[in-house]
Design a protein around this motif. Structure first.
Motif, PDB file in Angstrom:
ATOM      1  N   GLU A  68       0.832  -1.205   0.000  1.00 30.90           N
ATOM      2  CA  GLU A  68       0.000   0.000   0.000  1.00 30.90           C
ATOM      3  C   GLU A  68       0.870   1.259   0.000  1.00 30.90           C
ATOM      4  OE1 GLU A  68      -2.897   0.096   3.092  1.00 30.90           O
ATOM      5  OE2 GLU A  68      -3.598   2.095   2.574  1.00 30.90           O
ATOM      6  N   LEU A  69       1.903   1.258   0.821  1.00 34.55           N
ATOM      7  CA  LEU A  69       2.819   2.401   0.859  1.00 34.55           C
ATOM      8  C   LEU A  69       3.555   2.542  -0.470  1.00 34.55           C
ATOM      9  CD1 LEU A  69       4.090   4.731   2.349  1.00 34.55           C
ATOM     10  CD2 LEU A  69       5.716   3.115   3.381  1.00 34.55           C
ATOM     11  N   LYS A  70       3.940   1.421  -1.057  1.00 39.09           N
ATOM     12  CA  LYS A  70       4.625   1.449  -2.346  1.00 39.09           C
ATOM     13  C   LYS A  70       3.728   2.050  -3.425  1.00 39.09           C
ATOM     14  CE  LYS A  70       7.611  -1.769  -3.099  1.00 39.09           C
ATOM     15  NZ  LYS A  70       8.396  -2.954  -3.426  1.00 39.09           N
ATOM     16  N   THR A  71       2.436   1.719  -3.373  1.00 39.73           N
ATOM     17  CA  THR A  71       1.478   2.280  -4.336  1.00 39.73           C
ATOM     18  C   THR A  71       1.344   3.787  -4.152  1.00 39.73           C
ATOM     19  OG1 THR A  71       0.248   0.205  -4.399  1.00 39.73           O
ATOM     20  CG2 THR A  71      -0.912   2.179  -5.130  1.00 39.73           C
ATOM     21  N   ILE A  72       1.259   4.215  -2.893  1.00 41.29           N
ATOM     22  CA  ILE A  72       1.167   5.658  -2.612  1.00 41.29           C
ATOM     23  C   ILE A  72       2.410   6.375  -3.119  1.00 41.29           C
ATOM     24  CG2 ILE A  72       1.151   7.367  -0.750  1.00 41.29           C
ATOM     25  CD1 ILE A  72      -0.598   5.354   0.839  1.00 41.29           C
ATOM     26  N   MET A  73       3.559   5.786  -2.895  1.00 37.55           N
ATOM     27  CA  MET A  73       4.808   6.411  -3.349  1.00 37.55           C
ATOM     28  C   MET A  73       4.875   6.467  -4.869  1.00 37.55           C
ATOM     29  SD  MET A  73       7.428   4.843  -0.545  1.00 37.55           S
ATOM     30  CE  MET A  73       8.795   5.961  -0.822  1.00 37.55           C
ATOM     31  N   GLN A  74       4.374   5.417  -5.534  1.00 34.26           N
ATOM     32  CA  GLN A  74       4.371   5.418  -7.000  1.00 34.26           C
ATOM     33  C   GLN A  74       3.446   6.517  -7.526  1.00 34.26           C
ATOM     34  OE1 GLN A  74       6.321   3.828  -9.191  1.00 34.26           O
ATOM     35  NE2 GLN A  74       5.298   5.146 -10.695  1.00 34.26           N
ATOM     36  N   GLU A  75       2.296   6.692  -6.871  1.00 32.63           N
ATOM     37  CA  GLU A  75       1.387   7.774  -7.271  1.00 32.63           C
ATOM     38  C   GLU A  75       2.047   9.131  -7.066  1.00 32.63           C
ATOM     39  OE1 GLU A  75      -2.708   5.341  -6.098  1.00 32.63           O
ATOM     40  OE2 GLU A  75      -2.119   7.097  -4.938  1.00 32.63           O
ATOM     41  N   ASP A  76       2.806   9.266  -5.979  1.00 33.60           N
ATOM     42  CA  ASP A  76       3.510  10.518  -5.718  1.00 33.60           C
ATOM     43  C   ASP A  76       4.573  10.773  -6.783  1.00 33.60           C
ATOM     44  OD1 ASP A  76       4.218  12.830  -4.063  1.00 33.60           O
ATOM     45  OD2 ASP A  76       6.069  11.716  -3.677  1.00 33.60           O
ATOM     46  N   VAL A  77       5.275   9.728  -7.194  1.00 29.74           N
ATOM     47  CA  VAL A  77       6.290   9.869  -8.249  1.00 29.74           C
ATOM     48  C   VAL A  77       5.633  10.321  -9.549  1.00 29.74           C
ATOM     49  CG1 VAL A  77       7.873   8.562  -9.733  1.00 29.74           C
ATOM     50  CG2 VAL A  77       7.963   8.274  -7.250  1.00 29.74           C
ATOM     51  N   THR A  78       4.513   9.697  -9.897  1.00 35.50           N
ATOM     52  CA  THR A  78       3.805  10.058 -11.131  1.00 35.50           C
ATOM     53  C   THR A  78       3.329  11.509 -11.084  1.00 35.50           C
ATOM     54  OG1 THR A  78       3.087   7.763 -11.395  1.00 35.50           O
ATOM     55  CG2 THR A  78       1.885   9.436 -12.638  1.00 35.50           C
ATOM     56  N   ALA A  79       2.744  11.894  -9.951  1.00 39.28           N
ATOM     57  CA  ALA A  79       2.257  13.276  -9.802  1.00 39.28           C
ATOM     58  C   ALA A  79       3.409  14.267  -9.814  1.00 39.28           C
ATOM     59  CB  ALA A  79       1.461  13.402  -8.517  1.00 39.28           C
ATOM     60  N   SER A  80       4.504  13.926  -9.162  1.00 45.52           N
ATOM     61  CA  SER A  80       5.656  14.832  -9.117  1.00 45.52           C
ATOM     62  C   SER A  80       6.252  15.046 -10.506  1.00 45.52           C
ATOM     63  CB  SER A  80       6.728  14.286  -8.169  1.00 45.52           C
ATOM     64  OG  SER A  80       6.276  14.318  -6.840  1.00 45.52           O
ATOM     65  N   LYS A  81       6.304  13.993 -11.316  1.00 43.70           N
ATOM     66  CA  LYS A  81       6.812  14.135 -12.690  1.00 43.70           C
ATOM     67  C   LYS A  81       5.921  15.080 -13.485  1.00 43.70           C
ATOM     68  CE  LYS A  81       9.145   9.680 -13.124  1.00 43.70           C
ATOM     69  NZ  LYS A  81       9.137   8.352 -13.780  1.00 43.70           N
ATOM     70  N   ARG A  82       4.606  14.919 -13.309  1.00 45.65           N
ATOM     71  CA  ARG A  82       3.665  15.791 -14.014  1.00 45.65           C
ATOM     72  C   ARG A  82       3.815  17.248 -13.545  1.00 45.65           C
ATOM     73  NH1 ARG A  82      -0.710  13.372 -12.639  1.00 45.65           N
ATOM     74  NH2 ARG A  82      -1.319  14.827 -11.040  1.00 45.65           N
ATOM     75  N   HIS A  83       3.969  17.433 -12.247  1.00 51.65           N
ATOM     76  CA  HIS A  83       4.120  18.780 -11.699  1.00 51.65           C
ATOM     77  C   HIS A  83       5.407  19.431 -12.197  1.00 51.65           C
ATOM     78  CE1 HIS A  83       1.429  17.480  -8.114  1.00 51.65           C
ATOM     79  NE2 HIS A  83       0.732  17.766  -9.183  1.00 51.65           N
ATOM     80  N   LEU A  84       6.485  18.661 -12.238  1.00 51.93           N
ATOM     81  CA  LEU A  84       7.748  19.210 -12.737  1.00 51.93           C
ATOM     82  C   LEU A  84       7.636  19.597 -14.203  1.00 51.93           C
ATOM     83  CD1 LEU A  84      10.497  17.068 -11.003  1.00 51.93           C
ATOM     84  CD2 LEU A  84      10.277  19.549 -10.953  1.00 51.93           C
ATOM     85  N   ALA A  85       6.962  18.761 -14.987  1.00 49.88           N
ATOM     86  CA  ALA A  85       6.772  19.086 -16.406  1.00 49.88           C
ATOM     87  C   ALA A  85       5.945  20.360 -16.560  1.00 49.88           C
ATOM     88  CB  ALA A  85       6.108  17.921 -17.128  1.00 49.88           C
ATOM     89  N   ASP A  86       4.909  20.501 -15.723  1.00 52.36           N
ATOM     90  CA  ASP A  86       4.080  21.717 -15.765  1.00 52.36           C
ATOM     91  C   ASP A  86       4.888  22.945 -15.370  1.00 52.36           C
ATOM     92  OD1 ASP A  86       1.936  20.185 -16.538  1.00 52.36           O
ATOM     93  OD2 ASP A  86       1.005  20.142 -14.548  1.00 52.36           O
ATOM     94  N   LEU A  87       5.689  22.817 -14.325  1.00 55.48           N
ATOM     95  CA  LEU A  87       6.509  23.946 -13.883  1.00 55.48           C
ATOM     96  C   LEU A  87       7.545  24.321 -14.941  1.00 55.48           C
ATOM     97  CD1 LEU A  87       7.084  23.023 -10.130  1.00 55.48           C
ATOM     98  CD2 LEU A  87       5.810  24.981 -11.006  1.00 55.48           C
ATOM     99  N   GLU A  88       8.139  23.311 -15.560  1.00 49.96           N
ATOM    100  CA  GLU A  88       9.123  23.577 -16.611  1.00 49.96           C
ATOM    101  C   GLU A  88       8.461  24.281 -17.792  1.00 49.96           C
ATOM    102  OE1 GLU A  88      11.297  20.210 -17.933  1.00 49.96           O
ATOM    103  OE2 GLU A  88      12.353  21.327 -19.467  1.00 49.96           O
ATOM    104  N   LYS A  89       7.261  23.820 -18.157  1.00 46.75           N
ATOM    105  CA  LYS A  89       6.526  24.455 -19.252  1.00 46.75           C
ATOM    106  C   LYS A  89       6.211  25.905 -18.902  1.00 46.75           C
ATOM    107  CE  LYS A  89       2.255  24.088 -21.856  1.00 46.75           C
ATOM    108  NZ  LYS A  89       0.977  23.386 -21.965  1.00 46.75           N
ATOM    109  N   TYR A  90       5.784  26.131 -17.672  1.00 43.26           N
ATOM    110  CA  TYR A  90       5.474  27.489 -17.230  1.00 43.26           C
ATOM    111  C   TYR A  90       6.725  28.355 -17.266  1.00 43.26           C
ATOM    112  CZ  TYR A  90       3.945  31.385 -14.423  1.00 43.26           C
ATOM    113  OH  TYR A  90       3.651  32.639 -13.982  1.00 43.26           O
ATOM    114  N   PHE A  91       7.835  27.798 -16.827  1.00 42.98           N
ATOM    115  CA  PHE A  91       9.083  28.552 -16.792  1.00 42.98           C
ATOM    116  C   PHE A  91       9.526  28.934 -18.202  1.00 42.98           C
ATOM    117  CE2 PHE A  91      13.699  29.002 -16.485  1.00 42.98           C
ATOM    118  CZ  PHE A  91      13.771  29.954 -15.484  1.00 42.98           C
ATOM    119  N   ARG A  92       9.396  28.006 -19.136  1.00 48.32           N
ATOM    120  CA  ARG A  92       9.837  28.273 -20.518  1.00 48.32           C
ATOM    121  C   ARG A  92       8.897  29.216 -21.250  1.00 48.32           C
ATOM    122  NH1 ARG A  92      14.090  25.199 -21.737  1.00 48.32           N
ATOM    123  NH2 ARG A  92      14.371  23.247 -20.626  1.00 48.32           N
ATOM    124  N   GLU A  93       7.602  29.034 -21.041  1.00 52.91           N
ATOM    125  CA  GLU A  93       6.622  29.830 -21.789  1.00 52.91           C
ATOM    126  C   GLU A  93       6.166  31.062 -21.016  1.00 52.91           C
ATOM    127  OE1 GLU A  93       3.457  27.203 -22.736  1.00 52.91           O
ATOM    128  OE2 GLU A  93       4.721  25.912 -23.967  1.00 52.91           O
TER     129      GLU A  93
END
Length: 65
Positions: free
Chosen positions: A38-63
């Protein structure tokens, strides 16, 4: 650096991206040490969300939008 944000905002955005990147690295590494599924699943969801957030922040920074 986008032209529609100030230097201070640009630095804050950089700090946020650095912090999120560190959290992503820690969550990724810690998944290998966790035995609870269960903890591993939560951590995997956090990794997925963090990657998406970083991509959004990078897009915001560039544009700047």
């Amino acid at each position: 650096m986008p032209q529609n944000i100030g230097v201070h905002e640009s630095l804050e955005l950089h700090e946020l991206m650095t912090f999120k990147s560190l959290c992503l690295t820690k969550a990724t590494v810690m998944q290998g040490l966790v035995s609870d599924n269960e903890l591993k699943t939560i951590m995997q969801e956090d990794v997925t969300a963090s990657k998406r957030h970083l991509a959004d922040l990078e897009k915001y920074f560039r544009e700047g939008s």
